[in-house]
Design an enzyme around this catalytic site. Structure first.
Site, PDB file in Angstrom:
ATOM      1  N   SER A 143       0.873  -1.183   0.000  1.00  0.00           N
ATOM      2  CA  SER A 143       0.000   0.000   0.000  1.00  0.00           C
ATOM      3  C   SER A 143       0.899   1.219   0.000  1.00  0.00           C
ATOM      4  CB  SER A 143      -0.866   0.011   1.260  1.00  0.00           C
ATOM      5  OG  SER A 143      -1.379   1.315   1.491  1.00  0.00           O
ATOM      6  N   TYR A 156      -1.449  -0.812  10.584  1.00  0.00           N
ATOM      7  CA  TYR A 156      -1.668  -1.115   9.158  1.00  0.00           C
ATOM      8  C   TYR A 156      -0.465  -0.627   8.331  1.00  0.00           C
ATOM      9  CZ  TYR A 156      -3.821  -1.256   4.526  1.00  0.00           C
ATOM     10  OH  TYR A 156      -4.077  -1.518   3.208  1.00  0.00           O
TER      11      TYR A 156
END
Ligand SMILES: NC(=O)C1=CN([C@@H]2O[C@H](COP(=O)(O)OP(=O)(O)OC[C@H]3O[C@@H](n4cnc5c(N)ncnc54)[C@H](OP(=O)(O)O)[C@@H]3O)[C@@H](O)[C@H]2O)C=CC1
Ligand SMILES: CC(=O)[C@H](N)C(=O)O
Length: 270
Positions: A143, A156
């Site tokens: 990501s 995350y």
């Protein structure tokens, strides 16, 4: 039943929705047979039937919870035993938007189990066979939060930074053994991820949200262009190279017998 593909089989984790389902579609269209992995059996079966009908490719389904050791072991066994597997897409993942102090530690542990541990172990299960057979590809879905962790939940971001570092290291170890690796760093992508993470995607400006279809098309184009790290939104690949070159430029000074003079340690001791 479709004919056996000479591209072999692609294993796609998290194939029951979003980016993983889109990889499954685009890989089937490119001629891969598929093994689809996720927890939601009904969705996997429906996708398998649709892709088989559309493309004639063989599509198998493995129901597995990648937050649980037995689920990971089930997929490891498939990766070790099926010599037709040529491609692994480590896509299954969950995110969060809550600040650390408002996060549930058990949910953070599950996130690490799926985003980090499962991805690590499935790669370790696939890579030896790829090396032995002289070829194979591993795509790891990271990501943009790997390089901009301030954007969402810190755990995350940490999991996705792991994915990038792990992929860079795998590239270093495996490139001479015929194994391709790629880290894909999507920005905001229109999937169920956002509802599950606690922030509906419709709250984001359309200008920063990509469709899963465009994201995967760009990522596969990046793979075909030989990229190790693909950021589908990034207009100029040279910008990533500058960032990566800056990292590598630190290398000669990352390990010395003495602390740097700017910490005055030597002067104080003298
Ligand atoms: N959407 C976005 O904006 C971005 C997403 N990403 C990454 O893309 C990847 C795919 O996410 P996306 O498609 O957006 O989100 P989705 O929520 O649509 O898909 C997530 C997939 O992961 C699977 N999954 C979740 N938990 C587990 C589990 N415990 N065991 C097995 N499979 C699991 C889900 O299947 P099931 O529930 O059936 O198990 C589903 O197929 C993730 O790694 C995410 O971090 C990266 C950047 C941006
Ligand atoms: C940064 C994003 O928008 C994305 N949802 C992610 O998973 O990183």
């Amino acid at each position: 039943m479709g004919s056996v593909s000479n591209k072999g089989k692609a294993v796609v984790t998290g194939a029951s929705s979003g980016i993983g389902a889109e990889y499954a579609l685009q890989l089937a269209v490119r001629g891969y047979d598929l093994i689809l992995v996720a927890r939601n059996r009904a969705r996997l079966d429906a996708l398998a039937a649709r892709l088989n009908g559309m493309t004639g490719r063989q599509v198998e389904v493995v129901e597995a919870d990648l937050a649980a050791p037995e689920g990971v072991r089930r997929v490891e066994e498939v990766l070790r035993s099926d010599s037709r597997i040529t491609l692994l897409v480590n896509n299954a993942g969950v995110g969060a938007v809550a600040p650390l102090l408002e996060s549930d530690p058990d949910k953070m542990s599950d996130m690490i189990a799926i985003n980090v541990l499962a991805l690590t172990r499935l790669t370790m299960a696939a890579a030896p066979g790829f090396v032995a057979r002289g070829g194979g590809t591993i795509i790891n879905i990271a990501s943009i939060v790997a390089i901009k962790p301030e954007l969402l939940n810190g755990v995350y971001g940490g999991t996705k930074a792991f994915v990038v570092a792990y992929t860079q290291s795998l590239h270093h170890e495996l490139r001479d053994k015929g194994v391709r690796v790629q880290a894909v760093l999507p920005g905001a992508t229109r999937t169920e991820f956002w509802d599950i993470a606690g922030a509906p995607v419709h709250n984001l400006p359309d200008a920063i949200v990509m469709s899963a279809s465009d994201m995967v098309s760009a990522a596969l184009a990046g793979l075909e262009q030989g990229e190790l790290v693909t950021i589908p939104s990034l207009p100029d690949a040279a910008d990533w190279e500058k960032y990566d070159n800056a990292r590598n430029a630190l290398a000669p000074n990352l390990s010395h017998s003495k602390p740097a003079a700017r910490f005055y340690i030597g002067a104080a001791a003298a």
